[in-house]
Design an enzyme around this catalytic site. Structure first.
Site, short mmCIF file in Angstrom:
data_model
loop_
_atom_site.label_atom_id
_atom_site.label_comp_id
_atom_site.label_asym_id
_atom_site.label_seq_id
_atom_site.Cartn_x
_atom_site.Cartn_y
_atom_site.Cartn_z
CG ASP A 122 -0.32 -0.09 2.53
OD1 ASP A 122 0.92 -0.13 2.59
OD2 ASP A 122 -1.05 -0.14 3.54
CB SER A 123 4.52 1.82 0.13
OG SER A 123 4.90 0.79 -0.75
CG ASP A 161 -0.06 -4.09 2.11
OD1 ASP A 161 -0.55 -4.74 3.04
OD2 ASP A 161 0.86 -3.27 2.25
CE LYS A 191 2.31 -5.85 3.87
NZ LYS A 191 1.90 -5.01 5.03
CD GLU A 193 -0.06 -1.97 8.17
OE1 GLU A 193 0.56 -1.51 7.20
OE2 GLU A 193 -0.52 -1.27 9.10
CD GLU A 260 7.42 -0.88 8.53
OE1 GLU A 260 7.67 0.26 8.09
OE2 GLU A 260 6.41 -1.53 8.16
#
Length: 378
Positions: A122-123, A161, A191, A193, A260
């Site tokens: 998502d960056s 993501d 993925k 979080e 991270e």
């Protein structure tokens, strides 16, 4: 002498007109056949006139597009990376390489470079779409980029993501989004979080047969709640929470977890306890593998941009692209590009015949208009 713009109607009134299609190609002849209301494109051979009817209004230039997406295949072809491949690498102690990609070109180069995993992170909200942070990107936008990356990858293991707001409400919402990423995004896994609190969600997705890459430590989608982009696990208690998170996502069925912005000692210890791979980003060298944002590590950004401490700049894509584009600009303005080698040849006699035919048509048309004006005046 009067001059008029060349139009299709003007050409329809012409005699046969030869147009070249380049080296080693049969020339095209624009003909108006007997009784035909429209011209037809035909081909001729060098030995005689042998017309071959083609479609009307076809593109004259026949060649490969300069925008062809695929180049040569990788020089060292390898087998497709699967979950079994990653687990085997982990057991053998082989480091797993992972990098982000957000479109066809970035995925294509990552594939050629032999990356084990490619993350459609998502960056891309920032590096591809110019957004302020990852919270803005939508599911539909992520799916578009996932499909683009999937078209370029045949061997790397691809992960999509899940963006903020697409999985936190309930495990059912998360599963629905994950299914879309597999079916529409064409990735191999998803993925998300979060730690222990996301265990039920991870379990729901993996139970449905969709692989999940977890993400613990600094979770950028929650950076506001974390007080910004801060290193996690710097105290005894926070390190213990990280370990609990890691064990929880492992128990829920995640095949690996990103770790991270965590002190390397903590990340290494967590890696030693787990039975699944850890993919570090800002977590030292003691993890099972590493991931970086491709735009960061290749230097594809303008001078002055902030880089996290853990990023190593391996190239200067921005600088090289800037130099190339500035050189192109200068050569266009100076008239040195395109040079002779960048053009398609045409026989001189064909050029002269073409120009002569068109000039005669223009002169005849101008004379006809002058005669018509004279008749009106009379």
């Amino acid at each position: 002498m009067m001059h008029k713009q060349i139009t299709s109607s003007l050409l329809r009134r012409s005699s046969p007109l030869l147009l070249s299609r380049g080296n080693n190609c049969k020339p095209l002849v624009l003909l108006r056949g007997a009784g035909a209301s429209q011209p037809h494109l035909t081909t001729t051979t060098t030995t005689g006139y042998q017309p071959q009817l083609l479609y009307q209004h076809v593109q004259i230039q026949t060649r490969q597009s300069s925008h062809s997406p695929m180049g040569l295949p990788p020089t060292n072809p390898r087998k497709k990376v699967t979950l079994n491949t990653l687990q085997s690498m982990y057991k053998k102690g082989e480091k797993i390489t992972m990098i982000t990609a957000h479109d066809f070109p970035s995925a294509h180069v990552a594939e050629h470079a032999g990356m084990d995993m490619i993350l459609v992170g998502d960056s891309l909200a920032m590096v591809a779409l110019g957004m302020e942070d990852t919270s803005e990107v939508l599911v539909e936008e992520m799916l578009l980029h996932c499909r683009s990356v999937a078209r370029a990858t045949s061997r790397a293991f691809t992960v999509g993501d899940l963006p903020m707001g697409s999985y936190e409400i309930s495990p059912q919402q998360a599963l629905s989004t994950a299914i879309r990423f597999i079916k529409e995004g064409r990735v191999s896994a998803v993925k998300l979080e979060g730690g222990a609190e996301m265990a039920p969600t991870i379990r729901a997705i993996t139970t449905a047969g969709i692989p999940v890459l977890a993400h613990i430590g600094l979770t950028p989608q929650r950076q506001t709640a974390l007080g910004g982009f801060r290193v996690q696990g710097k105290s005894k208690e926070s390190a213990k929470r990280l370990l609990r998170d890691a064990l929880a996502v492992q128990e829920a069925g995640a095949f690996a977890t990103v770790v991270e912005a965590v002190p390397q000692e903590v990340a290494a210890f967590i890696t030693s306890v787990l039975k699944i791979p850890t993919i570090g980003i800002g977590a030292g060298s003691g993890t099972s593998g590493q991931v970086l944002v491709q735009a960061d590590m290749t230097g594809n950004f303008p001078p002055g941009r902030f880089l996290p401490k853990f990023v190593k700049k391996y190239g200067d894509v921005w600088g090289e692209a800037l130099r190339a584009i500035e050189t192109y600009r200068d050569e266009v303005r100076g008239g040195s590009y395109p040079a002779e080698e960048h053009t398609y040849p045409m026989a001189r006699e064909e050029v002269e015949a073409f120009v002569g035919d068109v000039k005669r048509l223009m002169n005849a048309n101008a004379s006809a208009e002058v005669a018509g004006e004279s008749e009106k005046d009379a």
